[in-house]
Design an enzyme around this catalytic site. Structure first.
Site, PDB file in Angstrom:
ATOM      1  N   CYS A   1       0.794  -1.226   0.000  1.00 52.99           N
ATOM      2  CA  CYS A   1       0.000   0.000   0.000  1.00 52.99           C
ATOM      3  C   CYS A   1       0.826   1.277   0.000  1.00 52.99           C
ATOM      4  O   CYS A   1       0.406   2.265  -0.584  1.00 52.99           O
ATOM      5  CB  CYS A   1      -1.044  -0.012   1.109  1.00 52.99           C
TER       6      CYS A   1
ATOM      7  N   HIS B   1      -2.788   2.359   6.926  1.00 55.84           N
ATOM      8  CA  HIS B   1      -3.528   2.612   5.700  1.00 55.84           C
ATOM      9  C   HIS B   1      -3.030   3.912   5.078  1.00 55.84           C
ATOM     10  O   HIS B   1      -2.721   4.868   5.779  1.00 55.84           O
ATOM     11  CB  HIS B   1      -5.022   2.691   5.990  1.00 55.84           C
TER      12      HIS B   1
END
EC number: 3.4.19.12
Lengths: 349, 223
Positions: free
Chosen positions: A95, A174
């Site tokens: 990510c 995240h």
């Protein structure tokens, strides 16, 4: 069970890591800076700013499960816009790299992307967002660069199996990118089905602070930790261009000054003080270049230690201590310390 | 610490479905308490050759349990489940299921009987032994610095004691020590230890590793 997309290892979220990562992917004149303020003046001082990366780290597992989902869009609209290069997140560990690429691939007209990313962009452009994510995780060159930052000790454990609960820590991170495309500000979150449109914005640096602040406000205090990074132009290149421009001004004023002196003009003092001002501006720019050089030297140092297998070093060091007769006392001291330690945390890998 | 061992085949989940498929090789399953409330499970195929994939897992006390798979009474299958991760291991024991189930669970619970603090208190951390303070004196020796420098990449200066002090204080080195301590205590460094010419026992804990290094050094100095 082995992963058909190959292994993407968790890498450290650090501007030095990201800067080298971008460079190793073949992109020129880009660096990553950590931001400590969201005001537009701070951002403007870094121009060109290609995009921002907003990193969340949940403080505990339970809150991450209620993490980002469609219902959490409090501003902006999820859109289906082909002008925006958006890829869905397929592999958690990729990510960080994906967040960086989301910015670079949307600013391709202003950047020198290099062969790897140019090819990837032209290949993936025609795919839907989920297939783009898959194409990204399958891209060997990108994965190789990403994985070059893996700590060597992580190979001591089997990467295919969650050996320890610490692996769950991975899920606590995240990344979301903010990037302007065709005069509109977009939020690119790989967990959504499309880009989030935050509307028209002539001056996105003015707007993005408020958008991120609102996003931060969606979480209870202490629930998550934030980190903000900016993908910007090469500072040293910018500074050297500024120095060149100051030098040009100085030499122009020097010529003018000579003429004024010949004509015994009363403006001599004024021009002299302007030159003095430019010289001190130049000294300030040189100082900033020195600071950048120092920072990049630190990046090189940290990054090569990050990639280092320390086992030979540890072995040599323990041997040297044994040779000098200081190993045994050090072990005794450490045993005492271990006895008094209430409970050792398992180190995260 | 005790070890449980039984002959069993293995089954693998078929993709992401709930179907399992047997590995046709026969093999042996080993369960061993490795301290810190952890149990290591290792499955070795009888026909395992070099380079075979690793079949090793670590479970933590209270986190895993074994049960018979009710959907396949005829197939004699037992599953070991982790509560905190998605790990599900399926085995096909060659002995009565009830007995194996009971033994596995006792082994898994047994790990909980070790007081965490007690186990950790005895655990030696490499970071405490190789602290910047403890190593400062040896870094004053130019030969030591040269030897250490050879293990470092060229980007890392190692000329002066100060250069190396910077390395031993770096977060990267401290993290590596924490990871290596854990790996040593879990017995994962057997191969590394052998490469360094240390006896196998050196790979069983941090303390054993350091003892073996000291002994090796002593022998070399006597020669």
């Amino acid at each position: 069970m082995s992963n058909e997309n190959g292994n993407w290892c968790l890498i450290e979220s650090d501007p030095g890591v990201f800067t080298e990562l971008i460079h190793n992917m073949g992109v020129r004149d880009v660096q990553v800076e950590e931001l400590y303020s969201l005001d537009s003046d701070t951002l403007r001082a870094m121009e060109p700013v290609y995009g921002l990366i907003f990193l969340f780290k949940w403080q505990d597992q339970t809150s991450s499960q209620s993490g980002p989902n469609q219902s959490r869009v409090s501003s902006g609209v999820v859109v289906d816009n082909n002008d925006v290069f958006f890829a869905q997140q397929i592999i958690q560990n990729a990510c960080a790299t994906q967040a960086i690429l989301s910015i670079l691939l949307n600013r391709e007209s202003e950047l020198e992307l290099g062969e790897t990313l140019t090819n990837f962009r032209s290949f993936a452009s025609d795919l839907p967002p989920d297939m783009r994510g898959l194409a990204l995780t399958n891209c060997d060159q990108i994965r190789e660069v990403h994985n070059s930052f893996v700590r060597p000790e992580s190979f001591l454990t089997d990467p295919d199996e969650p050996r320890r609960p610490a692996g769950e820590d991975d899920d606590l991170f995240h990344f979301i990118s903010y990037v302007p495309v065709n005069g509109r500000l977009y939020e690119l979150d790989g967990l959504r089905r499309g880009p989030v449109d935050h509307g028209e914005s002539e001056d996105w640096l003015e707007r993005v602070g408020a958008v991120i602040q609102q996003r931060m406000g969606e979480y209870k205090e202490g629930e998550i930790r934030f980190n903000l990074m900016a993908v910007i132009g090469d500072r040293r290149k910018m500074l050297s261009e500024q120095i060149t421009s100051v030098d040009r001004d100085i030499s122009r004023l020097m010529t003018e000054l000579e003429k004024l002196r010949l004509g015994e003009s009363k403006d001599v003092g004024d021009v002299e003080s302007r030159i003095a001002g430019l010289n001190s501006e130049r000294a300030e720019l040189e100082h900033l270049v020195d600071m950048e050089n120092g920072k990049f030297a630190r990046y090189r140092f940290d990054n090569s230690l990050r990639k280092l297998n320390f086992i030979p070093f540890v072995y040599q060091l323990a041997r040297a201590m044994a040779e000098k007769g200081v190993l045994e006392p050090a072990v005794e001291k450490a045993k005492e310390k271990a006895k008094n330690r209430p409970r050792q945390q398992r180190p995260a890998m | 610490m005790s070890q449980l061992q039984f002959k069993a085949g293995r089954l693998f989940r078929d993709g992401s479905t709930n179907w399992v498929r047997p590995d046709l090789r026969s093999g042996t399953c080993f369960l061993k308490s490795i301290g810190s409330g952890a149990v290591r499970l290792r499955w070795v195929a009888d026909s395992a050759g070099e380079g075979d994939e690793s079949n090793e897992f670590v479970f933590f006390a209270g986190d895993a349990s074994a049960s018979r798979v009710s959907q396949s009474p005829r197939h004699h299958v037992i599953v070991i489940k982790s509560k905190s991760t998605s790990t599900r291991l399926f085995f096909w024991p060659q002995e009565p299921l009830e007995r194996i189930e009971d033994l596995i669970n006792r082994q898994l619970e047994g790990a909980a009987d070790y007081d965490d603090d007690e186990v950790y208190q005895q655990g030696l951390a490499l970071g405490d032994v190789l602290s910047a303070e403890n190593v400062a004196a040896v870094l004053l020796d130019a030969d030591v610095r040269r030897g250490l420098g050879e293990t470092l990449p060229k980007e890392i200066p190692s000329e002066s004691p100060r250069d190396l002090d910077r390395v031993v204080r770096s977060p990267q080195f401290r993290q590596a020590l924490a990871a290596l301590s854990l790996a040593l205590d879990e017995g994962q460094l057997a191969g590394v230890v052998a490469q360094l010419g240390l006896e196998p026992r050196a790979g069983s804990s941090v303390a054993a590793f350091l003892e073996a290094v000291a002994e090796q050094m002593e022998m070399e100095m006597e020669e």
